[in-house]
Design a protein around this motif. Structure first.
Motif, short mmCIF file in Angstrom:
data_model
loop_
_atom_site.label_atom_id
_atom_site.label_comp_id
_atom_site.label_asym_id
_atom_site.label_seq_id
_atom_site.Cartn_x
_atom_site.Cartn_y
_atom_site.Cartn_z
N ALA A 78 0.84 -1.28 0.04
CA ALA A 78 0.02 0.14 -0.03
C ALA A 78 0.88 1.27 -0.07
O ALA A 78 0.60 2.17 -0.65
N LEU A 79 1.97 1.19 0.96
CA LEU A 79 2.95 2.34 0.79
C LEU A 79 3.45 2.65 -0.60
O LEU A 79 3.67 3.70 -1.00
N ALA A 80 3.90 1.38 -1.16
CA ALA A 80 4.53 1.52 -2.50
C ALA A 80 3.40 2.08 -3.41
O ALA A 80 4.01 2.97 -4.40
N TRP A 81 2.35 1.77 -3.29
CA TRP A 81 1.17 2.23 -4.30
C TRP A 81 1.01 3.55 -3.90
O TRP A 81 0.86 4.44 -5.09
N LEU A 82 1.06 3.92 -2.89
CA LEU A 82 0.87 5.53 -2.73
C LEU A 82 2.00 6.35 -3.15
O LEU A 82 1.79 7.20 -3.91
N THR A 114 -9.50 1.45 5.48
CA THR A 114 -9.00 0.29 6.12
C THR A 114 -8.71 -0.75 5.18
O THR A 114 -9.38 -1.27 4.41
N GLY A 115 -7.63 -1.40 5.44
CA GLY A 115 -7.18 -2.70 4.23
C GLY A 115 -6.73 -2.08 3.12
O GLY A 115 -7.15 -0.93 3.01
N PHE A 116 -6.16 -2.86 2.17
CA PHE A 116 -5.73 -1.96 0.86
C PHE A 116 -6.30 -3.10 -0.31
O PHE A 116 -6.23 -4.13 -0.42
N ARG A 117 -7.29 -2.11 -0.65
CA ARG A 117 -8.17 -2.42 -1.96
C ARG A 117 -7.66 -1.25 -2.86
O ARG A 117 -8.43 -0.24 -2.84
N PRO A 118 -6.90 -1.68 -4.11
CA PRO A 118 -6.40 -0.45 -4.86
C PRO A 118 -7.35 0.24 -5.41
O PRO A 118 -7.38 1.59 -5.74
N ASP A 119 -8.70 -0.62 -6.07
CA ASP A 119 -9.67 0.23 -6.65
C ASP A 119 -10.37 1.35 -5.74
O ASP A 119 -10.70 2.34 -6.18
N GLN A 120 -10.64 0.73 -4.62
CA GLN A 120 -11.24 1.78 -3.57
C GLN A 120 -10.24 2.77 -3.08
O GLN A 120 -10.76 3.99 -2.94
N TRP A 121 -9.08 2.40 -2.92
CA TRP A 121 -8.21 3.64 -2.78
C TRP A 121 -7.93 4.72 -3.54
O TRP A 121 -7.95 5.74 -3.50
N GLN A 122 -7.91 4.09 -4.99
CA GLN A 122 -7.90 4.86 -6.36
C GLN A 122 -9.10 5.92 -6.17
O GLN A 122 -8.91 7.11 -6.34
#
Length: 123
Positions: free
Chosen positions: A15-19, A104-112
């Motif tokens: 998640a941190l790398a994704w950010l 909470t939790g890492f779900r890339p589509d939701q984070w995006q």
């Protein structure tokens, strides 16, 4: 943006790398040393309509040690106290956006979707 994670958690590292790939550099906190505040956790619990699953790391050893029945029997105040006492009980990563929303939790589509319009750190 506040990022609560655990260095030994591979999902937190992803998640941190994704950010960072998106130019975002959140302030980092070790969730086991400095968990989110009681007010923040209470707010997430209230926003979820009292559903606890989004807050709990149900696959972790701390949760299994307590037992699902014990967690279900806890009042909200008892649950919040347990989460503050053992950050490993919290589902991670735990990301607090500057506007107060929490992921909470890492779900890339939701984070995006949640991060639409958030400017990179160097902007």
């Amino acid at each position: 943006m506040e990022f609560y994670g655990y260095t030994r958690c591979s999902t937190c590292r992803k998640a941190l790398a994704w950010l960072r790939e998106r130019g975002l550099e959140p302030r980092q906190h070790d969730i086991t040393v400095t968990p989110p505040s009681a007010e923040r956790i209470s707010g997430v619990l209230a926003a979820s309509g009292g559903k606890r699953t989004g807050l709990l790391n149900i696959s972790g050893m701390s949760y299994r040690a307590l037992g699902a029945d014990a967690v279900k029997a806890m009042t909200d105040d008892q649950l919040i106290a347990a989460l503050l006492a053992d950050g490993r009980l919290l589902r991670r990563p735990f990301l607090v956006l500057d506007d107060g929303r929490v992921l909470t939790g890492f779900r890339p589509d939701q984070w995006q979707a949640a991060l639409e319009g958030v400017q990179p750190a160097d902007s």
